[in-house]
Design an enzyme around this catalytic site. Sequence first.
Site, short mmCIF file in Angstrom:
data_model
loop_
_atom_site.label_atom_id
_atom_site.label_comp_id
_atom_site.label_asym_id
_atom_site.label_seq_id
_atom_site.Cartn_x
_atom_site.Cartn_y
_atom_site.Cartn_z
N GLU A 258 0.89 -1.17 0.00
CA GLU A 258 0.00 0.00 0.00
C GLU A 258 0.92 1.21 0.00
OE1 GLU A 258 -1.52 3.17 0.72
OE2 GLU A 258 -1.87 2.53 2.80
N CYS A 291 -1.96 9.02 2.86
CA CYS A 291 -1.68 8.57 1.50
C CYS A 291 -2.88 8.74 0.58
CB CYS A 291 -1.22 7.12 1.51
SG CYS A 291 -2.32 6.00 2.40
#
Length: 489
Positions: A258, A291
């Site tokens: 990720e 993010c």
Amino acid sequence: MKQLPEARLYIDGALRSAEGGRTYDNICPWTAEVAGQAADASATDVEAAIDAARRAFDETDWSRQHNQRHALVKEYMALLRANRDRLMDIARIEAGAAVGAACRAHVDFALNGGDDLVECFNAIEWEEDRGRREDNGVLSDRIVIHEPLGVVGAITPWNVPLYVNIGKVIAAFLAGCTVVLKPAPDTPLMGSVMGELAIEAGFPPGVFNVVTSSDPAMAGEMLVGDPRVDVISFTGSTAVGKRIMEHGAATLKRIFLELGGKSAKIILDDAPDFSVKCMMSMAIFHAGQGCALPTRLLVPRSRYQEAVEALQMSYGGFASRWGDYDDPENIMGPVISQRQLERVMGYIELGQQEGARLIAGGKTCPEKGSGYFIEPTCFVDVTNDMRIAQEEIFGPVLVVIPFDDDEDAIRIANDSNYGLGGGVISGDRERALHVARNIRAGAISVNDGMSITGDLPFGGFKGSGMGREWGREGIEEFLDLKAIAIGVS
């Protein structure tokens, strides 16, 4: 401000110091001062953690006792929730979270997500009957078994450590894996306290291990390179993710990544309360250190000036409403470290060199204190080929880009190496869905819908990674498939 207790290692069922009693300073981003100490693991400590996890997987029935494991993880989540206030203090002091961010993404979303995973466990099929079939004259009864992959190396970042720790660790436990957690050097205590509470919950020795280290790479490289580790689940930068893939290839381990994001939020010209939606689009939550946070704001060229004026108003009004450690309404504090402050300020300087127009912020804020404070910053007149529009800044910096029509907005949103999150706002649901369906990203919010929750899969396309966390799919990432055929005479 409180001092934090020492973050100790958790290996083979016991909390302990690092080899030789080595420690390093745990720095508070609000003050840039030492807030506590953390055990500084050696290679010998990491070796012990890997060995413990391997033995716990190979030599105990942890992986096979599904119901008992589920009950234990449920009890563990209850213990974490009972320690919410303590977790809040750690998130605020160690990660620099403002109260409004700590009680949302840092702690409550993490706890809620863990509980969601516990519920998602009930949807896992451990064995499927694929029926009887004759092939080449052989009659067989066939079953497909879902088995845990083995030992997981979980490498987690500093931005929302509890949230990411829980997303990886709880899913791996529920799948039947054992885990070595390697927290970021900046946020060691949030990992260590999870080990402490695992003792209280009664986890078998070796099932869970936590190694903290001042070296950002040593423990992770050992996990990636060791053939006894079956899986690496990493959250962090795309550059590091690429190195993990390269080095993990030698042992053919599973790699889940990720990675970074440069998510686009698109406000279409028919959006209700258009100016208000623009005003609410500041990249300020947890100082932009997320993010999936939308850091590219795409607005219609036909209403571009209206959007700019709305943002000038919102940034002007927000100027005095951040950076207060004690204000429960604050959602923005400092960035994590001096290194990150310098990185973000470098991008702000770059944006001005590229010709973008700065309408808010752009400077450090020593008046907020001795910590790592950067003003909420907004650039307009940005083109999507600028580096500030293409590269992940990971700070409180929003770039505003005009588009001509819906297809142009889709093109700009997809003109990125990343594909993690995004959003679309429109007065027409079907129009918004058309845009959302055509954005190459893993989680899209339409009209402020919550696309990132503990029961939905989360992950990215392209340079934002591979694999999924959270939801049923997040547990299934840690499972492998075995087909068994039984001959019928």
